[in-house]
Write an enzyme that holds these catalytic residues in place. Structure first.
Site, PDB file in Angstrom:
ATOM      1  N   LYS A 144      27.164  23.602  63.020  1.00 23.93           N
ATOM      2  CA  LYS A 144      28.084  22.921  63.936  1.00 23.93           C
ATOM      3  C   LYS A 144      28.364  21.542  63.352  1.00 23.93           C
ATOM      4  O   LYS A 144      27.566  21.015  62.578  1.00 23.93           O
ATOM      5  CB  LYS A 144      27.449  22.763  65.326  1.00 23.93           C
ATOM      6  N   ASP A 184      36.396  23.657  68.174  1.00 25.11           N
ATOM      7  CA  ASP A 184      35.569  23.602  69.386  1.00 25.11           C
ATOM      8  C   ASP A 184      36.290  22.588  70.274  1.00 25.11           C
ATOM      9  O   ASP A 184      37.496  22.343  70.098  1.00 25.11           O
ATOM     10  CB  ASP A 184      34.123  23.186  69.060  1.00 25.11           C
ATOM     11  N   GLY A 255      37.457  23.858  83.399  1.00 27.32           N
ATOM     12  CA  GLY A 255      38.108  23.467  82.151  1.00 27.32           C
ATOM     13  C   GLY A 255      39.579  23.840  82.188  1.00 27.32           C
ATOM     14  O   GLY A 255      40.041  24.584  83.084  1.00 27.32           O
ATOM     15  N   PHE A 256      40.329  23.318  81.232  1.00 26.10           N
ATOM     16  CA  PHE A 256      41.738  23.724  81.114  1.00 26.10           C
ATOM     17  C   PHE A 256      42.139  23.740  79.650  1.00 26.10           C
ATOM     18  O   PHE A 256      43.300  23.614  79.298  1.00 26.10           O
ATOM     19  CB  PHE A 256      42.645  22.789  81.929  1.00 26.10           C
ATOM     20  N   GLY A 257      41.123  23.953  78.773  1.00 24.67           N
ATOM     21  CA  GLY A 257      41.383  23.943  77.332  1.00 24.67           C
ATOM     22  C   GLY A 257      41.611  25.330  76.779  1.00 24.67           C
ATOM     23  O   GLY A 257      41.986  26.256  77.504  1.00 24.67           O
ATOM     24  N   ASN A 258      41.342  25.444  75.492  1.00 20.19           N
ATOM     25  CA  ASN A 258      41.615  26.683  74.771  1.00 20.19           C
ATOM     26  C   ASN A 258      40.900  27.884  75.397  1.00 20.19           C
ATOM     27  O   ASN A 258      41.492  28.954  75.600  1.00 20.19           O
ATOM     28  CB  ASN A 258      41.175  26.470  73.307  1.00 20.19           C
ATOM     29  N   VAL A 259      39.635  27.704  75.707  1.00 14.85           N
ATOM     30  CA  VAL A 259      38.842  28.825  76.203  1.00 14.85           C
ATOM     31  C   VAL A 259      39.258  29.203  77.626  1.00 14.85           C
ATOM     32  O   VAL A 259      39.423  30.384  77.952  1.00 14.85           O
ATOM     33  CB  VAL A 259      37.341  28.478  76.117  1.00 14.85           C
ATOM     34  N   ALA A 260      39.477  28.188  78.471  1.00 15.47           N
ATOM     35  CA  ALA A 260      39.920  28.430  79.851  1.00 15.47           C
ATOM     36  C   ALA A 260      41.261  29.178  79.839  1.00 15.47           C
ATOM     37  O   ALA A 260      41.470  30.131  80.615  1.00 15.47           O
ATOM     38  CB  ALA A 260      40.065  27.100  80.592  1.00 15.47           C
ATOM     39  N   TRP A 261      42.140  28.779  78.948  1.00 18.91           N
ATOM     40  CA  TRP A 261      43.457  29.412  78.831  1.00 18.91           C
ATOM     41  C   TRP A 261      43.337  30.898  78.471  1.00 18.91           C
ATOM     42  O   TRP A 261      43.949  31.767  79.111  1.00 18.91           O
ATOM     43  CB  TRP A 261      44.288  28.648  77.785  1.00 18.91           C
TER      44      TRP A 261
HETATM   45  P1  NDP Z   1      39.091  22.292  74.563  1.00 19.94           P
HETATM   46  O1  NDP Z   1      39.017  20.965  73.940  1.00 19.94           O
HETATM   47  O2  NDP Z   1      40.300  23.129  74.316  1.00 19.94           O
HETATM   48  O3  NDP Z   1      38.858  22.189  76.117  1.00 19.94           O
HETATM   49  C1  NDP Z   1      37.669  21.672  76.686  1.00 19.94           C
HETATM   50  C2  NDP Z   1      38.005  21.407  78.101  1.00 19.94           C
HETATM   51  O4  NDP Z   1      36.910  21.056  78.919  1.00 19.94           O
HETATM   52  C3  NDP Z   1      38.927  20.231  78.172  1.00 19.94           C
HETATM   53  O5  NDP Z   1      39.822  20.473  79.178  1.00 19.94           O
HETATM   54  C4  NDP Z   1      37.957  19.093  78.468  1.00 19.94           C
HETATM   55  O6  NDP Z   1      38.531  17.912  78.924  1.00 19.94           O
HETATM   56  C5  NDP Z   1      37.186  19.777  79.511  1.00 19.94           C
HETATM   57  N1  NDP Z   1      36.009  19.077  79.829  1.00 19.94           N
HETATM   58  C6  NDP Z   1      35.146  18.448  79.028  1.00 19.94           C
HETATM   59  N2  NDP Z   1      34.177  17.916  79.748  1.00 19.94           N
HETATM   60  C7  NDP Z   1      34.445  18.238  81.030  1.00 19.94           C
HETATM   61  C8  NDP Z   1      33.809  18.006  82.249  1.00 19.94           C
HETATM   62  N3  NDP Z   1      32.690  17.285  82.290  1.00 19.94           N
HETATM   63  N4  NDP Z   1      34.344  18.512  83.390  1.00 19.94           N
HETATM   64  C9  NDP Z   1      35.460  19.245  83.340  1.00 19.94           C
HETATM   65  N5  NDP Z   1      36.111  19.480  82.204  1.00 19.94           N
HETATM   66  C10 NDP Z   1      35.608  18.990  81.074  1.00 19.94           C
HETATM   67  O7  NDP Z   1      37.775  23.063  74.119  1.00 19.94           O
HETATM   68  P2  NDP Z   1      37.477  24.605  74.160  1.00 19.94           P
HETATM   69  O8  NDP Z   1      38.225  25.251  75.242  1.00 19.94           O
HETATM   70  O9  NDP Z   1      37.615  25.106  72.783  1.00 19.94           O
HETATM   71  O10 NDP Z   1      35.917  24.596  74.505  1.00 19.94           O
HETATM   72  C11 NDP Z   1      35.414  24.734  75.833  1.00 19.94           C
HETATM   73  C12 NDP Z   1      33.987  25.238  75.782  1.00 19.94           C
HETATM   74  O11 NDP Z   1      33.932  26.509  75.117  1.00 19.94           O
HETATM   75  C13 NDP Z   1      32.998  24.338  75.015  1.00 19.94           C
HETATM   76  O12 NDP Z   1      31.737  24.447  75.597  1.00 19.94           O
HETATM   77  C14 NDP Z   1      32.962  24.997  73.638  1.00 19.94           C
HETATM   78  O13 NDP Z   1      31.789  24.674  72.948  1.00 19.94           O
HETATM   79  C15 NDP Z   1      33.015  26.462  74.036  1.00 19.94           C
HETATM   80  N6  NDP Z   1      33.442  27.399  73.014  1.00 19.94           N
HETATM   81  C16 NDP Z   1      34.587  27.230  72.314  1.00 19.94           C
HETATM   82  C17 NDP Z   1      34.963  28.171  71.378  1.00 19.94           C
HETATM   83  C18 NDP Z   1      36.244  28.070  70.638  1.00 19.94           C
HETATM   84  O14 NDP Z   1      36.521  28.963  69.841  1.00 19.94           O
HETATM   85  N7  NDP Z   1      37.068  27.061  70.852  1.00 19.94           N
HETATM   86  C19 NDP Z   1      34.140  29.332  71.085  1.00 19.94           C
HETATM   87  C20 NDP Z   1      32.979  29.447  71.920  1.00 19.94           C
HETATM   88  C21 NDP Z   1      32.657  28.500  72.830  1.00 19.94           C
HETATM   89  P3  NDP Z   1      38.175  16.528  78.137  1.00 19.94           P
HETATM   90  O15 NDP Z   1      38.476  16.721  76.704  1.00 19.94           O
HETATM   91  O16 NDP Z   1      39.034  15.557  78.795  1.00 19.94           O
HETATM   92  O17 NDP Z   1      36.720  16.202  78.369  1.00 19.94           O
HETATM   93  O1  2IT Z   2      30.991  27.732  69.822  1.00 17.96           O
HETATM   94  C1  2IT Z   2      31.633  28.504  69.082  1.00 17.96           C
HETATM   95  O2  2IT Z   2      31.263  29.665  68.880  1.00 17.96           O
HETATM   96  C2  2IT Z   2      32.856  28.016  68.473  1.00 17.96           C
HETATM   97  N1  2IT Z   2      33.259  26.890  68.726  1.00 17.96           N
HETATM   98  C3  2IT Z   2      33.615  28.878  67.495  1.00 17.96           C
HETATM   99  C4  2IT Z   2      33.006  28.785  66.128  1.00 17.96           C
HETATM  100  C5  2IT Z   2      33.762  29.466  65.027  1.00 17.96           C
HETATM  101  O3  2IT Z   2      33.312  29.312  63.890  1.00 17.96           O
HETATM  102  O4  2IT Z   2      34.758  30.139  65.263  1.00 17.96           O
END
Ligand code: NDP
Ligand code: 2IT
Length: 464
Positions: A144, A184, A255-261
């Protein structure tokens, strides 16, 4: 002894006295060595407690020092990242890459850019990644990295300059066969593009050194959606064990990021009604369901770099609950998709009291240990992130395969492979997590399956 040092000879050299793992002692020593690294200790504790029994059944593990070698990363690179903002002001952030374990394949794991990033968080994420990657069945080790960079309010040019500066240091220790970073929190397609551009320039090569790349330059179809899709495929397998499907179920997402979407997209495709999303500012409750153009709008919100979900409520006539978490909304299924320790004991009790019967983690370690205990004591379905969010890194593994073969699979091909991988992971959890009363402890199942694969690879390869 012949010139060749065979596997049997290697084992013969291990001292095979029956010594049992002492979890408490290991944790006390780790805390002394790494004071204040709470997330890291939390992640290690959970794994050690889960594997203690199988570990003690095989004296080779202790003789070969498997735990001591697993809990410490192989190496950590820290570096400074100087960059210039749009007004000519110089800023300096900290950059890291934690290469944890590469017994079963090249180091693999995402990069997180968020102001909260520190070594404890990256070590917990890297440690979790070892077992998650093993569960995918693909040859990937654990790593990581990231930075305490805050993208909030930053322009595209500033983000580009930051990413380029970050890669000026990182490129020395990564490569398509050695260490393959990805996204991430705070690192999506845009950041991967800038990082890749600088790597390509420095290394003078076009290779699969990063995953999550753009489609036109080596990226895999379905990678952007993969974590969320995989998470919902996993939830679906859990529901099947109760003779249920997602059809008509109420789902709370944080959340509202990549994973939530990705999770909202797949859950609504499978007939569920997603009623919440959240950000650091609070949560949105939309009783009509978040699907179609509303899901697309999440991408717009995230890309705006403003870190708020409130505008969703105004745009679609939903209610906004400032400073609150979505776990107070009654639901059948909860999918935590934001960040670590975002769901505590009280949230867990509220969810259970309101009738929630399935919690499937999409973020990494979003539930506190006390919250997990509430779910397991209530005997509801609960899956840990390292199993239920492995679809993201699994599809990264599929991207690496396509890059090596210089081919690209169709959306249907990648999605089918992802789906099958999630079904396999669910089976592995059941295999090692089923209790005598039939309840499946997915935490134990995931930790034991991942551990056994990595530990046996380490035994096979000797002390290196
Ligand atoms: P993003 O940056 O796309 O989204 C993260 C979201 O969570 C943002 O909306 C962020 O807002 C919000 N957030 C952070 N802290 C808080 C909080 N305390 N309360 C509410 N919302 C919060 O990231 P991802 O969607 O990629 O990642 C989300 C989770 O999934 C993480 O735990 C990540 O480790 C995990 N993950 C991601 C993978 C991937 O491929 N992307 C794979 C596996 C797991 P803000 O930035 O304002 O804090
Ligand atoms: O937490 C995770 O598994 C990720 N952020 C994805 C890692 C990756 O190499 O695709």
């Amino acid at each position: 002894m012949g010139a060749k040092f065979g596997l049997k000879d290697t084992f013969a050299n291990y001292k095979l006295t029956q010594v049992f793992m002492n979890v408490e002692k290991i944790l006390i020593e780790l805390e002394k060595k790494h004071p204040g690294e709470v997330e890291y200790i939390q992640a290690v504790k959970e794994v050690l407690e889960s594997i203690e029994e199988v570990y003690n059944q095989n004296p080779h593990f202790e003789s070969a020092g498997i735990i001591e070698r697993l809990v410490e990363p192989d190496r950590i690179l820290t570096f400074k990242v100087p960059w210039v903002d749009d007004h000519g002001q110089v800023h300096v952030n900290l950059g890291y890459r934690v290469q944890y374990n590469n017994a079963i394949g090249p180091y693999k794991g995402g990069l997180r850019f968020h102001p909260s990033v520190n070594l404890s968080i990256l070590k917990f994420l890297g440690f979790e990644q070892i077992f998650k990657n093993a569960l995918t069945t693909l040859p990937m080790g654990g790593a990581k990295g990231g930075s305490d960079f805050n993208a909030k309010g930053r322009s595209d040019g500033e983000i580009m300059r930051f990413c380029h500066s970050f890669m000026l240091e990182l490129w020395k220790m990564i490569g398509p066969e050695t260490d393959v970073p990805a996204g991430d929190i705070g690192v999506g397609a845009r950041e991967i593009g800038y990082l890749y551009g600088m790597y390509r320039k420095l290394a003078g090569e076009n290779t699969g050194v990063l995953t999550g790349k753009g489609r036109a330059w080596g990226g895999s179809l379905v990678r952007p959606e993969a974590t969320g899709f995989g998470n919902v495929y996993f939830a679906n397998e859990m529901l099947k064990t109760k003779g249920e499907t997602l059809e008509g179920k109420r789902v709370c997402i944080s959340g509202f990021g990549n994973v939530a979407w990705g999770a909202a997209t797949k859950a609504s495709q499978l007939g569920a009604k997603v009623v919440t999303i959240s950000g650091p500012d609070g949560y949105v409750y939309d009783p009509d369901g978040i699907s179609g153009e509303k899901v697309d709008y999440m991408l717009e919100l995230r890309a705006s770099n403003n870190d708020v979900v409130e505008p969703y409520a105004a745009k679609f006539g939903a209610t906004f609950h400032a400073g609150k978490r979505p776990w107070e909304v009654p639901c059948d299924i909860a999918l935590p998709c934001a960040t670590q320790n975002e769901l505590n004991k009280q949230d867990a009790e509220t969810l259970v009291k309101n009738g929630c019967w399935c919690v499937c983690e999409a973020a990494n370690m979003p539930s506190t240990p006390e919250a997990i205990a509430v779910f397991q004591d209530a005997k509801i379905l609960f899956a840990p992130g390292k199993a239920a969010n492995a679809g993201g890194v699994a599809t990264s593994g599929l991207e690496m395969t396509q890059n090596s073969m210089k081919i690209s699979w169709t959306r249907e091909e990648v999605d089918a492979k992802l789906h099958q991988i999630m079904i396999n992971i669910h089976e592995q959890c059941q295999l090692h997590g089923k209790r005598p009363d039939g309840y499946v402890d997915y935490v134990k199942g995931a930790n034991i399956s991942g551990f056994l694969k990595v530990a046996s690879a380490m035994l096979d390869q000797g002390v290196v």
